[in-house]
Enzyme design. Sequence first.
Site, PDB file in Angstrom:
ATOM      1  N   LYS A  15      -8.780   2.223 -11.081  1.00 17.90           N
ATOM      2  CA  LYS A  15      -8.772   4.130 -10.347  1.00 17.90           C
ATOM      3  C   LYS A  15      -7.719   5.307 -11.007  1.00 17.90           C
ATOM      4  CE  LYS A  15      -5.828   3.948  -7.503  1.00 17.90           C
ATOM      5  NZ  LYS A  15      -4.879   4.626  -6.761  1.00 17.90           N
ATOM      6  N   ASP A 142      -7.018   0.754  -1.304  1.00 13.96           N
ATOM      7  CA  ASP A 142      -7.593   0.524  -2.009  1.00 13.96           C
ATOM      8  C   ASP A 142      -9.269  -0.143  -2.227  1.00 13.96           C
ATOM      9  OD1 ASP A 142      -6.156   2.741  -2.835  1.00 13.96           O
ATOM     10  OD2 ASP A 142      -4.447   1.660  -3.980  1.00 13.96           O
TER      11      ASP A 142
HETATM   12  O1  C5P Z   1      -2.986  -0.206   1.059  1.00 14.10           O
HETATM   13  P1  C5P Z   1      -1.974  -1.210   0.046  1.00 14.10           P
HETATM   14  O2  C5P Z   1      -1.387  -2.555   0.806  1.00 14.10           O
HETATM   15  O3  C5P Z   1      -2.262   0.064  -1.255  1.00 14.10           O
HETATM   16  O4  C5P Z   1      -0.688  -0.214   0.506  1.00 14.10           O
HETATM   17  C1  C5P Z   1      -0.019  -0.581   0.624  1.00 14.10           C
HETATM   18  C2  C5P Z   1       1.606   0.204   1.315  1.00 14.10           C
HETATM   19  O5  C5P Z   1       1.599   1.850   0.397  1.00 14.10           O
HETATM   20  C3  C5P Z   1       1.669   0.260   2.453  1.00 14.10           C
HETATM   21  O6  C5P Z   1       2.119  -0.998   3.207  1.00 14.10           O
HETATM   22  C4  C5P Z   1       2.022   0.945   3.150  1.00 14.10           C
HETATM   23  O7  C5P Z   1       3.111   1.804   2.632  1.00 14.10           O
HETATM   24  C5  C5P Z   1       1.789   1.730   2.487  1.00 14.10           C
HETATM   25  N1  C5P Z   1       0.509   3.226   2.992  1.00 14.10           N
HETATM   26  C6  C5P Z   1       0.632   4.411   3.368  1.00 14.10           C
HETATM   27  N2  C5P Z   1      -0.541   4.593   3.484  1.00 14.10           N
HETATM   28  C7  C5P Z   1      -1.965   4.595   3.129  1.00 14.10           C
HETATM   29  C8  C5P Z   1      -1.508   3.829   2.273  1.00 14.10           C
HETATM   30  C9  C5P Z   1      -0.922   3.156   1.723  1.00 14.10           C
HETATM   31  O8  C5P Z   1       1.263   4.547   3.680  1.00 14.10           O
HETATM   32  N3  C5P Z   1      -3.027   5.691   3.930  1.00 14.10           N
END
Ligand code: C5P
Length: 308
Positions: A15, A142
């Site tokens: 994406k 995601d």
């Molecule tokens: O959800 P994902 O594992 O991809 O997110 C990786 C990191 O990105 C999270 O641990 C967080 O530090 C940050 N993040 C965030 N807010 C979001 C999505 C991700 O702070 N909405």
Amino acid sequence: MAPDLQRVVVRAPGKINLSLGVGAVDDRGYHALATVFQAVDLYETISATRADELSLEVTSEVPGEVPLDGTNLALRAAELLREECDVREGAALHIHKQVPIAGGMGGGSADAAAVLVALDRLWGLGLAGERLRRLGARLGADVPFAMLGHTALGRGNGAELTTVLTHGEWTWLLAVPGGHLSTPEVFRRFDEIAARGGRTPAEQPTVDERQLQALSSGNIELLADTLHNDLQVAAFALHPGLEPVVEAAEQLGAPAALVSGSGPTIAVLVEDEVQARSIAAGLMRESLVESCLVARGSAAGASVLDEE
Ligand code: C5P
């Protein structure tokens, strides 16, 4: 549900974020987002074969290292499904990657999404799409979008999705500079920059309505005008190679370019494949990027390609 499947093959798309508005942090450390995701036709293809133990093999068309240990999101997805549904058997997983690795294009999330869909079939669990999406959301913000695909508005931490109507196809040049960016680090830098500027982030950021209009009417100039990523300044600060790519792509005639997600991949909006190739040649000539890929959106979400 077909009984006794031996092997299931599922693919899920990468994406880009056409806009990414970042707001306040919640008590789990996640930021409130308002984002428009678009799935592109670069796919992660997962094959899951019946086995006693869980195992993982990766082949790739894109450079970069994928961890094969318990931190791999595909293995975590399989473990989560096993625990939730009390499954005793394993599966031999094979991932074939087309999405740039650790590039801000959701490749790891697509792996997790495809594994959940494949193992739901292989193990005959019969979970509904919504339940799988909720499990996916526990693995990463995601993941539910990689299941849904096409173009969607994401709210909350990114996992609350509403499909967005689009007209026609969009062509993207994905410019991959060297180096990696850590998503948590990019969010941290965003917070520091906001604090230094004395800004209080919105509790719930909003999406520019004009972007939704541009998508539903197929208006490329309006879409170019509304591409926006709140994380871009933080990504530029952490990776000095990114801003020159965005500038050069626009100088070479692209309607617009921006950092995809937390980067470092740059998504360049182009009029067609011919323009994509000419801009790619310019970026490579100036040694601004390591590689370039051309992709189209919107692509379908996780789907079963084969089962036997
Ligand atoms: O959800 P994902 O594992 O991809 O997110 C990786 C990191 O990105 C999270 O641990 C967080 O530090 C940050 N993040 C965030 N807010 C979001 C999505 C991700 O702070 N909405």
